[in-house]
Scaffold this active site. Sequence first.
Site, PDB file in Angstrom:
ATOM      1  N   CYS A 168      -1.417   0.775   7.284  1.00  0.00           N
ATOM      2  CA  CYS A 168      -2.855   0.490   7.417  1.00  0.00           C
ATOM      3  C   CYS A 168      -3.252  -0.755   6.617  1.00  0.00           C
ATOM      4  O   CYS A 168      -3.408  -1.835   7.168  1.00  0.00           O
ATOM      5  CB  CYS A 168      -3.705   1.680   6.959  1.00  0.00           C
ATOM      6  SG  CYS A 168      -3.592   3.160   7.969  1.00  0.00           S
ATOM      7  N   ARG A 169      -3.402  -0.585   5.314  1.00  0.00           N
ATOM      8  CA  ARG A 169      -3.955  -1.664   4.488  1.00  0.00           C
ATOM      9  C   ARG A 169      -3.014  -2.848   4.315  1.00  0.00           C
ATOM     10  O   ARG A 169      -3.429  -3.999   4.496  1.00  0.00           O
ATOM     11  CB  ARG A 169      -4.347  -1.116   3.110  1.00  0.00           C
ATOM     12  CG  ARG A 169      -5.463  -0.089   3.187  1.00  0.00           C
ATOM     13  CD  ARG A 169      -5.703   0.595   1.867  1.00  0.00           C
ATOM     14  NE  ARG A 169      -4.564   1.452   1.533  1.00  0.00           N
ATOM     15  CZ  ARG A 169      -4.415   2.085   0.369  1.00  0.00           C
ATOM     16  NH1 ARG A 169      -5.312   1.918  -0.588  1.00  0.00           N
ATOM     17  NH2 ARG A 169      -3.372   2.860   0.145  1.00  0.00           N
ATOM     18  N   SER A 170      -1.768  -2.607   3.946  1.00  0.00           N
ATOM     19  CA  SER A 170      -0.884  -3.748   3.680  1.00  0.00           C
ATOM     20  C   SER A 170      -0.524  -4.531   4.935  1.00  0.00           C
ATOM     21  O   SER A 170      -0.430  -5.767   4.862  1.00  0.00           O
ATOM     22  CB  SER A 170       0.355  -3.343   2.877  1.00  0.00           C
ATOM     23  OG  SER A 170       1.102  -2.343   3.512  1.00  0.00           O
ATOM     24  N   CYS A 193       0.860  -1.181   0.000  1.00  0.00           N
ATOM     25  CA  CYS A 193       0.000   0.000   0.000  1.00  0.00           C
ATOM     26  C   CYS A 193       0.897   1.232   0.000  1.00  0.00           C
ATOM     27  O   CYS A 193       2.093   1.130  -0.281  1.00  0.00           O
ATOM     28  CB  CYS A 193      -0.995  -0.013   1.160  1.00  0.00           C
ATOM     29  SG  CYS A 193      -0.310   0.268   2.805  1.00  0.00           S
ATOM     30  N   ASN A 249       2.418   1.535   4.277  1.00  0.00           N
ATOM     31  CA  ASN A 249       2.664   0.277   4.981  1.00  0.00           C
ATOM     32  C   ASN A 249       2.339   0.369   6.475  1.00  0.00           C
ATOM     33  O   ASN A 249       3.011  -0.223   7.299  1.00  0.00           O
ATOM     34  CB  ASN A 249       4.105  -0.194   4.756  1.00  0.00           C
ATOM     35  CG  ASN A 249       4.368  -1.631   5.173  1.00  0.00           C
ATOM     36  OD1 ASN A 249       5.462  -1.962   5.608  1.00  0.00           O
ATOM     37  ND2 ASN A 249       3.396  -2.520   5.056  1.00  0.00           N
ATOM     38  N   ASP A 277      -8.364   3.744   1.288  1.00  0.00           N
ATOM     39  CA  ASP A 277      -7.379   4.050   2.322  1.00  0.00           C
ATOM     40  C   ASP A 277      -8.124   4.609   3.536  1.00  0.00           C
ATOM     41  O   ASP A 277      -8.736   5.673   3.446  1.00  0.00           O
ATOM     42  CB  ASP A 277      -6.371   5.068   1.802  1.00  0.00           C
ATOM     43  CG  ASP A 277      -5.192   5.259   2.730  1.00  0.00           C
ATOM     44  OD1 ASP A 277      -5.276   4.860   3.914  1.00  0.00           O
ATOM     45  OD2 ASP A 277      -4.175   5.815   2.273  1.00  0.00           O
TER      46      ASP A 277
END
Length: 144
Positions: free
Chosen positions: A12-14, A7, A10, A118
Amino acid sequence: MKILMVCLGNICRSPLAEGIMRQLAQERGLDWQIDSAGTGNWHIGHAPDHRAVREARRQGVDISGLAARQFETADFDRFDRIYVMDHNNYRDVLKKARHEADKAKVRHLLADDQDVPDPWFDDALFAPVYQLIYDACKNITDQE
């Protein structure tokens, strides 16, 4: 199988995708190595965002020990598949590709090349983003 989740920062999402995919692979007895990275360098060495950690923990996944790192060209050599969270991540990762074999490893995590939103600016997005990522990771592990 070696999988990298990518993401922007690195945090939140990933990291959510890394934690979810690790747990699903472990539950299914898959011998997979999972990691995550960001295309940006703002958060290198930082733990995941506390809201991502909280949502993951609420779902039974522990990502608190992860640390952000930046995507690098050598990741094409280390990983079989690179899943990105959105179109910007896709573009930024492909900019580092050296040849078609590198490009062939890069895929959107969500079907139909959809973006994982995001959640950074909206606390209310962490739960639905977790679910989107979980469903995508489950689809991937179910196909193996």
